[in-house]
Design an enzyme around this catalytic site. Sequence first.
Site: not given
Length: 480
Positions: A253, A264, A333, A341, A366, A461
């Site tokens: 990640d 992300d 998120h 976030h 994710e 994700e």
Amino acid sequence: MAAVLDEVGKSDEMKIVDDNVDGFVDAEIEDGPSEASKKKKKKKKKKQAGAGEASADVPGDADEAVNGVANLKIANGADDKASNDADGVAGEETKKKRKRNRAKNKANAAARVEGQTDPPSVPVCDLFPDGNFPVGLEMPYPVDDRTAKDRFTNEEKRALDRLHNDIYNEARQAAEAHRQTRQHIQKWVRPGVTMIELCEELERTSRALIKEDGLKAGLAFPTGCSRNHCAAHYTPNAGDTTVLQYDDVTKIDFGTHINGRIIDCAWTLTFNPKFDKLVEAVREATNTGIKAAGIDVQLREIGAEIQEVMESYEVEIDGKTFPVKSIRNLNGHSIAPYRIHAGKTVPIVKGGEATVMEENEFYAIETFGSTGRGIVHDDMDVSHYMKNFDAGFVPLRIQSSKSLLNTINQNFGTLAFCKRWLDRLGQTRYQMALKDLCEKRVVEPYPPLCDIKGCYTAQFEHTIVLRPTCKEVISKGDDY
């Protein structure tokens, strides 16, 4: 093409006609220099127009000259045929050669566009000098009473799309750097490398491709390489000797950003095929969440669909069958500039918030699946840290804390970082200062999140943006 064929296919017959016409025009020179000059000009024009037209336009006794040429051609028919055949063969060879050259030139042009080295080192911005980066996967929104059916064709929405194109393009640049980096790592990684070697190779490549430039471009957060029962937020600190094993289930990640537009994106790395079903379950759950996402969609509805797909799978590992469970206290998120976030959470189980997604929001969809309890807790040494986005002015009495905070502000801002990155910047003896910043809530620690020991966890994700016309999975690639 026609010009090439005309030039190559010109026969000896045509050449003979031109030669005879030249002789005829020269015989007329006695009429005077001005007349000869005019006829020479006419001769040049006739040559350019073609031998057939030249024969038709020559005045006077030109017909006799042409007839003589025709008789000569008949007399020497066999020789002319052989000559024409030879010219035809030569013409075909020339055409084939030119076709080969064109194909080669196209290949070279494609190589120039591709332009990447192996291993990759050319910045993405240099590969796309026009500044237009590859568009991700465009998907229509779920059609129901809350969403317009004609968003993609609605001219007003298309105008709004163009209005925000600069923002989308920054995210696409970060996504292209992410894609090329992870595809390199997927080929490079192997059992036996240390986790530090894995992270350093990935981060070195990513920094080169994103063309790291302070807070304008760089890595959005440390490389997570959580293994087995550890689901997230683990990256090795200095001195960590952990080695990647054949039977490990590793979640890779990492993030990139351009001007704070964060990508992300994560995938699960395995070598042993016995984990394929677990990986498939989580990947399909993530794809389901992406399909369900859209403007005006309630976040809890996405979580319900994810859980339904995730928990429809069972996996058999070493003769034992395990149900795959969604890790209920891990979520997707929303993402904002320089804020990983951003306030909204996308659950991966049913229930949760009735908050809706809105136009032009970025989200990290994710999902985490586990063969254990499906709940994670803090464990192991902390490696991830991030400055509190909402932290106001906090008086600091310790000089080392002030110095460390200044380093964090200059290099990371409100983006996440790790101890290895502080080491890379030449920071030493910062442990007490970092602890002080954490105690004053200026910096937040993010310890590794683990399920019960002995179980296996997996993650996938993607980053999406809810454009006015459609949703774009910006980080989508050929690999996943």
